[in-house]
Design a protein around this motif. Sequence first.
Motif, mmCIF file in Angstrom:
data_model
loop_
_atom_site.group_PDB
_atom_site.id
_atom_site.type_symbol
_atom_site.label_atom_id
_atom_site.label_comp_id
_atom_site.label_asym_id
_atom_site.label_seq_id
_atom_site.Cartn_x
_atom_site.Cartn_y
_atom_site.Cartn_z
ATOM 1 N N LEU A 171 -11.353 -8.837 5.849
ATOM 2 C CA LEU A 171 -11.045 -8.017 7.005
ATOM 3 C C LEU A 171 -10.050 -8.723 7.927
ATOM 4 N N GLU A 172 -10.156 -10.047 8.018
ATOM 5 C CA GLU A 172 -9.243 -10.808 8.874
ATOM 6 C C GLU A 172 -7.788 -10.669 8.420
ATOM 7 N N ASP A 173 -7.570 -10.537 7.111
ATOM 8 C CA ASP A 173 -6.198 -10.340 6.586
ATOM 9 C C ASP A 173 -5.610 -9.048 7.145
ATOM 10 N N ILE A 174 -6.424 -8.006 7.179
ATOM 11 C CA ILE A 174 -5.976 -6.701 7.666
ATOM 12 C C ILE A 174 -5.807 -6.725 9.183
ATOM 13 N N THR A 175 -6.802 -7.234 9.895
ATOM 14 C CA THR A 175 -6.737 -7.200 11.363
ATOM 15 C C THR A 175 -5.609 -8.067 11.887
ATOM 16 N N ARG A 176 -5.281 -9.138 11.210
ATOM 17 C CA ARG A 176 -4.151 -9.962 11.641
ATOM 18 C C ARG A 176 -2.858 -9.146 11.615
ATOM 19 N N SER A 178 12.860 7.791 4.518
ATOM 20 C CA SER A 178 14.002 8.708 4.454
ATOM 21 C C SER A 178 13.985 9.759 5.567
ATOM 22 N N LYS A 179 12.915 9.816 6.340
ATOM 23 C CA LYS A 179 12.787 10.844 7.383
ATOM 24 C C LYS A 179 12.736 10.194 8.759
ATOM 25 N N PRO A 180 13.577 10.641 9.661
ATOM 26 C CA PRO A 180 13.605 10.034 11.000
ATOM 27 C C PRO A 180 12.243 10.035 11.702
ATOM 28 N N ARG A 181 11.464 11.069 11.524
ATOM 29 C CA ARG A 181 10.161 11.184 12.202
ATOM 30 C C ARG A 181 9.163 10.118 11.752
ATOM 31 N N THR A 182 9.261 9.681 10.501
ATOM 32 C CA THR A 182 8.280 8.738 9.959
ATOM 33 C C THR A 182 8.871 7.376 9.593
ATOM 34 N N SER A 183 10.157 7.214 9.750
ATOM 35 C CA SER A 183 10.822 5.999 9.254
ATOM 36 C C SER A 183 10.416 4.716 9.980
ATOM 37 N N ARG A 184 9.897 4.833 11.183
ATOM 38 C CA ARG A 184 9.567 3.633 11.959
ATOM 39 C C ARG A 184 8.074 3.297 11.981
ATOM 40 N N ILE A 185 7.283 4.038 11.245
ATOM 41 C CA ILE A 185 5.851 3.753 11.201
ATOM 42 C C ILE A 185 5.651 2.441 10.438
ATOM 43 N N PRO A 186 4.986 1.451 11.048
ATOM 44 C CA PRO A 186 4.711 0.215 10.305
ATOM 45 C C PRO A 186 3.905 0.519 9.035
ATOM 46 N N PHE A 187 4.327 -0.102 7.933
ATOM 47 C CA PHE A 187 3.783 0.228 6.615
ATOM 48 C C PHE A 187 3.419 -1.064 5.896
ATOM 49 N N PHE A 188 2.176 -1.144 5.428
ATOM 50 C CA PHE A 188 1.691 -2.332 4.733
ATOM 51 C C PHE A 188 1.138 -1.926 3.374
ATOM 52 N N SER A 201 -9.150 -0.923 24.199
ATOM 53 C CA SER A 201 -8.357 0.292 24.072
ATOM 54 C C SER A 201 -6.889 -0.026 23.793
ATOM 55 N N GLU A 202 -6.417 -1.171 24.285
ATOM 56 C CA GLU A 202 -5.032 -1.546 24.025
ATOM 57 C C GLU A 202 -4.803 -1.913 22.562
ATOM 58 N N THR A 203 -5.817 -2.429 21.895
ATOM 59 C CA THR A 203 -5.644 -2.858 20.514
ATOM 60 C C THR A 203 -6.089 -1.801 19.507
ATOM 61 N N ASN A 206 6.421 -3.556 6.056
ATOM 62 C CA ASN A 206 6.226 -4.584 7.082
ATOM 63 C C ASN A 206 5.375 -5.738 6.592
ATOM 64 N N GLY A 207 4.630 -5.507 5.518
ATOM 65 C CA GLY A 207 3.786 -6.562 4.992
ATOM 66 C C GLY A 207 3.180 -6.181 3.658
ATOM 67 N N TYR A 208 2.554 -7.177 3.048
ATOM 68 C CA TYR A 208 1.973 -7.031 1.717
ATOM 69 C C TYR A 208 0.650 -7.780 1.750
ATOM 70 N N ILE A 209 -0.446 -7.059 1.600
ATOM 71 C CA ILE A 209 -1.783 -7.649 1.690
ATOM 72 C C ILE A 209 -2.396 -7.642 0.302
#
Length: 126
Positions: free
Chosen positions: A116-121, A77-87, A6-8, A107-110
Amino acid sequence: MNIRQSETTKFILLIEDNFEIRDNLSEMLTLENHTVISVSSGEQGLKIAEQKIPDLILCDIVMPNLTGFQVLGELKSKPRTSRIPFFFLSASVEKHVIEKALNMGANGYIFKPFELEDITREINLC
């Protein structure tokens, strides 16, 4: 479900216009105990991101109408969504494309094709 699982567990927004990639990745992530909302366009992705605030976003770059770059720009550009990690998910291995993605705040480029391991990492680092 034990405490560790549940933590992950993450709420993931997947924005991908290719049905097969979207469907397969969504299923794989769901089997890894993540909650996934998958959409086929940048417009849909922006709406979901603003309404639901996912734990992270996986987004294709080349899509009709709104590109992944445009989606990221709108979210940042929006404070509400600006900190969502984005890959980004992309088949492009061109250095200038990768640099642009990271300079915009991704935050990354896949790379496609991916394992699947690339994504889960990446997910586990968030």
